[in-house]
Design an enzyme around this catalytic site. Structure first.
Site, PDB file in Angstrom:
ATOM      1  NE  ARG A 122      -7.038   4.618   4.766  1.00 53.47           N
ATOM      2  CZ  ARG A 122      -6.136   4.860   5.705  1.00 53.47           C
ATOM      3  NH1 ARG A 122      -6.472   4.920   6.966  1.00 53.47           N
ATOM      4  NH2 ARG A 122      -4.886   5.070   5.387  1.00 53.47           N
ATOM      5  CB  CYS A 137      -4.539   6.194  10.536  1.00 53.72           C
ATOM      6  SG  CYS A 137      -4.961   4.697   9.648  1.00 53.72           S
ATOM      7  CG  ASP A 192       2.286   1.350   9.848  1.00 50.72           C
ATOM      8  OD1 ASP A 192       2.112   2.259  10.667  1.00 50.72           O
ATOM      9  OD2 ASP A 192       2.357   1.542   8.620  1.00 50.72           O
ATOM     10  NE  ARG A 206      -0.345  10.391  10.086  1.00 51.63           N
ATOM     11  CZ  ARG A 206      -0.639   9.242   9.487  1.00 51.63           C
ATOM     12  NH1 ARG A 206      -1.826   8.699   9.651  1.00 51.63           N
ATOM     13  NH2 ARG A 206       0.246   8.632   8.721  1.00 51.63           N
ATOM     14  CE  LYS A 209      -1.936   1.817   3.939  1.00 52.32           C
ATOM     15  NZ  LYS A 209      -1.607   3.253   3.956  1.00 52.32           N
ATOM     16  CG  ASN A 210       2.361   2.669   3.578  1.00 54.61           C
ATOM     17  OD1 ASN A 210       1.175   2.962   3.383  1.00 54.61           O
ATOM     18  ND2 ASN A 210       2.835   2.423   4.782  1.00 54.61           N
TER      19      ASN A 210
HETATM   20  C1  UD1 Z   1       4.095   6.577   6.773  1.00 53.12           C
HETATM   21  C2  UD1 Z   1       3.105   5.447   6.620  1.00 53.12           C
HETATM   22  C3  UD1 Z   1       2.507   5.078   7.969  1.00 53.12           C
HETATM   23  C4  UD1 Z   1       3.609   4.775   8.984  1.00 53.12           C
HETATM   24  C5  UD1 Z   1       4.641   5.902   9.016  1.00 53.12           C
HETATM   25  C6  UD1 Z   1       5.859   5.574   9.872  1.00 53.12           C
HETATM   26  C7  UD1 Z   1       2.281   5.938   4.395  1.00 53.12           C
HETATM   27  C8  UD1 Z   1       1.147   6.375   3.557  1.00 53.12           C
HETATM   28  N1  UD1 Z   1       2.051   5.897   5.722  1.00 53.12           N
HETATM   29  O1  UD1 Z   1       3.372   7.702   7.254  1.00 53.12           O
HETATM   30  O2  UD1 Z   1       1.683   3.941   7.799  1.00 53.12           O
HETATM   31  O3  UD1 Z   1       3.043   4.637  10.267  1.00 53.12           O
HETATM   32  O4  UD1 Z   1       5.123   6.188   7.683  1.00 53.12           O
HETATM   33  O5  UD1 Z   1       6.473   4.400   9.409  1.00 53.12           O
HETATM   34  O6  UD1 Z   1       3.345   5.615   3.908  1.00 53.12           O
HETATM   35  N2  UD1 Z   1       6.789  14.132  11.036  1.00 53.12           N
HETATM   36  C9  UD1 Z   1       7.047  15.459  11.290  1.00 53.12           C
HETATM   37  N3  UD1 Z   1       7.021  16.343  10.237  1.00 53.12           N
HETATM   38  C10 UD1 Z   1       6.776  15.930   8.955  1.00 53.12           C
HETATM   39  C11 UD1 Z   1       6.500  14.564   8.715  1.00 53.12           C
HETATM   40  C12 UD1 Z   1       6.516  13.685   9.771  1.00 53.12           C
HETATM   41  O7  UD1 Z   1       7.287  15.869  12.422  1.00 53.12           O
HETATM   42  O8  UD1 Z   1       6.774  16.772   8.061  1.00 53.12           O
HETATM   43  C13 UD1 Z   1       6.803  13.171  12.164  1.00 53.12           C
HETATM   44  C14 UD1 Z   1       5.448  12.500  12.379  1.00 53.12           C
HETATM   45  O9  UD1 Z   1       4.636  13.275  13.224  1.00 53.12           O
HETATM   46  C15 UD1 Z   1       5.874  11.177  12.998  1.00 53.12           C
HETATM   47  C16 UD1 Z   1       7.208  10.864  12.327  1.00 53.12           C
HETATM   48  O10 UD1 Z   1       7.674  12.107  11.796  1.00 53.12           O
HETATM   49  O11 UD1 Z   1       6.102  11.341  14.377  1.00 53.12           O
HETATM   50  C17 UD1 Z   1       7.160   9.857  11.213  1.00 53.12           C
HETATM   51  O12 UD1 Z   1       6.190  10.255  10.269  1.00 53.12           O
HETATM   52  P1  UD1 Z   1       6.298   9.832   8.724  1.00 53.12           P
HETATM   53  O13 UD1 Z   1       7.397   8.836   8.550  1.00 53.12           O
HETATM   54  O14 UD1 Z   1       6.317  11.066   7.925  1.00 53.12           O
HETATM   55  O15 UD1 Z   1       4.913   9.112   8.502  1.00 53.12           O
HETATM   56  P2  UD1 Z   1       4.028   9.144   7.213  1.00 53.12           P
HETATM   57  O16 UD1 Z   1       4.895   9.259   6.000  1.00 53.12           O
HETATM   58  O17 UD1 Z   1       2.910  10.113   7.376  1.00 53.12           O
END
Ligand code: UD1
Length: 427
Positions: free
Chosen positions: A397, A117, A305, A122, A22-23
């Site tokens: 999803r 989610c 996850d 986020r 998915k990701n």
């Molecule tokens: C992706 C995955 C999600 C998984 C996560 C961590 C997808 C669609 N989703 O989410 O299932 O749980 O990786 O493996 O691929 N953060 C910031 N600023 C940013 C971006 C992130 O502070 O601009 C923080 C977030 O709050 C979190 C951490 O970084 O604490 C990791 O987030 P991130 O790796 O970005 O998660 P996603 O890409 O949203």
């Protein structure tokens, strides 16, 4: 409204084939915008987040042809729009990848603040940091994020936080920028590497994906390609945990065992036996479950996850486990549901202390998000008796054919419309 009705207590046995990741899919579909030609994408999981991504591409003017259930031809040559419709982008977190892809090709993009989610705050500040370093300006107005650039120029970007989304958006926005962009403190997840491989197949020059430092040398133009998405690490891990938790014996096929190592190591410590093959793993358990200490971390650490699924299994381990959530602020919401099943879990901030109980009792349950929902499915499979799980749209999803796959492993699971007559006839 639909529900799953699950009669648990039977060990899962047989074979399950894992779908595409998915990701990876939700990043590679927006990335087809950069190819400005025809791409054939294979091994797309048939799940809601993929359908929403395809709907967004269609709304932007892409020509889309379904070749079979998991293969689509996407032609983005004559894209007409750069604004992702609000009602579509709200439906999934990953709609933020359209920002990077559209900005890269057209110098502008507009996407509503992403949904997905609810795991606590986020933020996307690191995504915006990458866009801005390359020369874009962003603004947020009435819930819509806009990014715009006259021209994107290579930059040196150090991410303050290891972020999957920001790393992938950094790559998407840099592939056509002039010069060599260096991304540091990158996420190393398998789907980051898969996106880089796809971009390179389309003519991009991305090196180092899977390490901390990714170098992207901008190219003038990209082209279409045929690409097959990697297997889903988390779907595979979910069936591995389900096999171990129910004391079953399951061959999990179409996987990359290397991607599963952080999960395999923990399952073995918990008492499961794991055999690795070239593209499959067999998970079985006959002895008792041992408690574990788990800290979720960016790859190659234990994936966040998988945390809810692992905690469910540990709720019947012999002894005390501790699970520390290192990525998200609010990822223990499923614990209240498990308490209804007799689990003994105390949460203090980011740490859950799990005292193993003899067994879980069936209960009516509610899925609060995708992986929490999958964890409740495993909990219901472990409990002797019939549980119902509502809000299953979260689960659907991210899991292709979950009912059929579990049924093939001997699980008694049915998907029903929620009116009382349907429930009494379900099992
Ligand atoms: C992706 C995955 C999600 C998984 C996560 C961590 C997808 C669609 N989703 O989410 O299932 O749980 O990786 O493996 O691929 N953060 C910031 N600023 C940013 C971006 C992130 O502070 O601009 C923080 C977030 O709050 C979190 C951490 O970084 O604490 C990791 O987030 P991130 O790796 O970005 O998660 P996603 O890409 O949203």
């Amino acid at each position: 409204m639909e529900k799953f009705v699950i009669k648990g207590g039977t060990p899962l046995e047989g074979e399950v084939t894992i779908s595409g990741a998915k990701n990876a899919a939700v990043a590679i579909l927006p990335a087809t915008i950069l190819a400005s030609g025809k791409c054939v994408i294979e091994n797309l999981p048939c799940i809601r987040d993929v359908n929403v991504s395809l709907e967004i591409l269609h709304a932007l003017g892409a020509q889309i042809r379904m070749l079979d259930r998991n293969t689509y031809e996407i032609d983005t040559t004559h894209l007409t729009g750069t604004e992702v419709p609000d009602e579509l982008s709200r439906q999934m977190r990953a709609s933020y990848y359209f920002l990077g892809a559209l900005l890269s090709r057209f110098g502008r993009a507009q996407v509503a603040m992403p949904g997905g989610c609810n795991l606590g705050p986020r933020p996307i500040d690191q995504h915006l940091k990458a866009f801005s370093a390359l020369g874009a300006v962003d603004s947020v107005d009435y819930g819509m994020i806009s990014v715009r650039a006259q021209k994107l120029t290579a930059a040196h970007i150090f991410f303050d936080k290891v972020s999957v989304g920001a790393t992938m958006n950094g790559m998407l926005s840099a592939v056509l920028a002039e010069g060599q962009t260096v991304l540091e403190n990158c996420a190393k997840e398998p789907h980051v590497v898969d996106l880089a491989n796809f971009l390179n197949m389309c003519g991009a020059d991305v090196r180092g994906a899977g390490t901390d430092v990714i170098k992207v040398r901008g190219v003038a133009q990209m082209h279409g390609c045929d690409y097959s998405i990697i297997p889903d690490q988390i779907e595979a891990g979910s069936y591995m945990v389900a096999a171990a938790a129910t004391g079953g014996n399951v061959l999990v096929k179409n996987v990359i065992p290397k991607h599963l190592e952080p999960i395999t190591v923990k399952l073995e410590r918990a008492g499961a036996v794991i055999e690795e093959f070239d593209d499959a793993v067999r998970v079985s358990r006959t002895g008792e479950l041992h408690p574990l200490k788990i800290n979720t971390m960016p790859h190659p650490g234990f994936p966040t996850d998988m945390q809810p699924l692992m905690s469910v299994m540990l709720s019947v381990a012999k002894g005390t486990s501790t699970v520390t959530e290192g990525i998200w602020d609010n990822r223990f919401r499923y614990v209240d549901e498990l308490a209804r099943m007799g689990a003994n879990i105390q949460v203090d901030g980011q740490i859950a202390v799990i005292e193993g109980v003899e067994k879980l009792q069936p209960a009516p349950l509610r899925a609060s998000d995708l992986r929490a929902g999958a964890a409740l499915v495993v909990a219901a499979l472990m409990a002797n008796g019939t549980s119902e799980i509502s809000e299953i749209q979260h689960i659907e999803r991210g899991y292709e054919n979950i009912v059929e796959k579990l049924q093939a492993l001997g699980a008694q699971i049915t998907r029903i419309e929620t009116h009382p007559a349907a429930l009494s006839q379900a099992l």
